[in-house]
Design an enzyme around this catalytic site. Sequence first.
Site, PDB file in Angstrom:
ATOM      1  CE  LYS A 111      -8.181  15.833 -18.688  1.00 30.15           C
ATOM      2  NZ  LYS A 111      -7.958  17.247 -18.959  1.00 30.15           N
ATOM      3  CE  LYS A 194      -6.290  11.931 -24.325  1.00 26.80           C
ATOM      4  NZ  LYS A 194      -7.201  12.997 -24.410  1.00 26.80           N
ATOM      5  CE  LYS A 197      -1.127  20.220 -24.197  1.00 25.05           C
ATOM      6  NZ  LYS A 197      -2.551  20.543 -24.102  1.00 25.05           N
TER       7      LYS A 197
HETATM    8  P1  AMP Z   1      -5.304  18.988 -25.315  1.00 27.74           P
HETATM    9  O1  AMP Z   1      -3.869  18.589 -25.277  1.00 27.74           O
HETATM   10  O2  AMP Z   1      -6.167  18.053 -24.528  1.00 27.74           O
HETATM   11  O3  AMP Z   1      -5.535  20.428 -25.008  1.00 27.74           O
HETATM   12  O4  AMP Z   1      -5.781  18.792 -26.823  1.00 27.74           O
HETATM   13  C1  AMP Z   1      -5.639  19.768 -27.843  1.00 27.74           C
HETATM   14  C2  AMP Z   1      -6.026  19.190 -29.188  1.00 27.74           C
HETATM   15  O5  AMP Z   1      -5.152  18.106 -29.533  1.00 27.74           O
HETATM   16  C3  AMP Z   1      -7.443  18.603 -29.216  1.00 27.74           C
HETATM   17  O6  AMP Z   1      -8.016  18.874 -30.489  1.00 27.74           O
HETATM   18  C4  AMP Z   1      -7.227  17.136 -29.051  1.00 27.74           C
HETATM   19  O7  AMP Z   1      -8.252  16.362 -29.620  1.00 27.74           O
HETATM   20  C5  AMP Z   1      -5.903  16.922 -29.787  1.00 27.74           C
HETATM   21  N1  AMP Z   1      -5.171  15.781 -29.233  1.00 27.74           N
HETATM   22  C6  AMP Z   1      -4.699  15.661 -27.963  1.00 27.74           C
HETATM   23  N2  AMP Z   1      -4.077  14.480 -27.783  1.00 27.74           N
HETATM   24  C7  AMP Z   1      -4.141  13.837 -28.983  1.00 27.74           C
HETATM   25  C8  AMP Z   1      -3.667  12.572 -29.462  1.00 27.74           C
HETATM   26  N3  AMP Z   1      -3.012  11.736 -28.659  1.00 27.74           N
HETATM   27  N4  AMP Z   1      -3.918  12.240 -30.747  1.00 27.74           N
HETATM   28  C9  AMP Z   1      -4.584  13.086 -31.582  1.00 27.74           C
HETATM   29  N5  AMP Z   1      -5.061  14.286 -31.185  1.00 27.74           N
HETATM   30  C10 AMP Z   1      -4.847  14.670 -29.919  1.00 27.74           C
END
Ligand code: AMP
Length: 338
Positions: A111, A194, A197
């Site tokens: 990041k 990956k 967002k």
């Molecule tokens: P975040 O969007 O970073 O707040 O992630 C929220 C949850 O979604 C966390 O448990 C992450 O590990 C999961 N997560 C985010 N992006 C992915 C992805 N591309 N594949 C699987 N899990 C994800």
Amino acid sequence: MKRIFSGIQPTGNLHLGNYLGAIRNWVRLQGEFECLFCVVDLHAITVWQDPAELTANIRKTAAAMIACGVDAERNIIFNQSQVPGHAQLAWIFNCVARMGWLNRMTQFKEKAGKHRENASVGLYAYPNLMAADILLYKATHVPVGEDQKQHLELTRDIAQKFNTDFGKPVFPIVEPLIFGPATRVMSLRDGSKKMSKSDASDYSRINLTDDADTIALKIRKAKTDPDPLPDTVEGLADRPEAENLVGIYAALAELEPEAVTSQFGGWLFSRFKEALAELAVERLAPVTAEMNRLQADPRYVEAVLARGAERANDLAAPVLREVYGVVGFLGRDGAGGT
Ligand code: AMP
Ligand code: TRP
């Protein structure tokens, strides 16, 4: 006793990776265990957030959790900044975690990128706050996607060091719950990144708010290689984009990837993508409809969060009191030590 904690950042649209990697698993765990699910706005501001957008995204993220099937009665759904204990315990953990531990965190490196000197101190200390989120409730299990594994190892290290330093078994050693067929959903534009967002291209992800036409268009435009689908999963080796689409299909259809390759082996991607788009729309349409309904009623979502914060605070208060005593602080009532 098992207690589940997990969190999600209100930094934009929730996407298929969040759903398949995290929230769908939360829905499966509810009822079986005591669960807390948190909209982590303190984490969100480690990078710049427009205040009005942040407010909207907090409501939207909570609405998405509910729309995906997380029950606000059986679980505690709440917003991190409404429970002050997160920031209080995070400060103590800033003083427990070592610089060397944080220097190893790959998410910070990704990041902050080349602009490390310009990154916020919060972005660097973010894993300590994540440890505080979990340990404020003495949660024992944390369902997340694969990308959070390293942060959970750090949480374990912090708990262990705190317990050892103070000679008291205050915190449990948490277990990550990384399960299901889609622990790492990849970008539709690049099979080595990956789905996220924060990706600049909206074509890289399927948002839970996308309508049927947008979902179909994004899948049609998804990057693939020129070969048809293999009829075994071994045939997906070194074909990251193909592997990702097969993985998404398998996760949505609740099949093993082997079942998908044996059903679609030999098909051209153009045709497989049609089947995938149809399935994705079928699975996501009810979620999107429910999200739209909830977004039209922000008072309801706010009431869920307010009630959740109250319940979370009730669980956090005795833990924080215990920790303050162990550290040697005077409690709010003026009494010291334990
Ligand atoms: P975040 O969007 O970073 O707040 O992630 C929220 C949850 O979604 C966390 O448990 C992450 O590990 C999961 N997560 C985010 N992006 C992915 C992805 N591309 N594949 C699987 N899990 C994800
Ligand atoms: N760091 C997590 C992410 O970016 C979100 C998060 C914050 C979290 N606190 C947490 C996840 C506690 C699980 C438990 O996805």
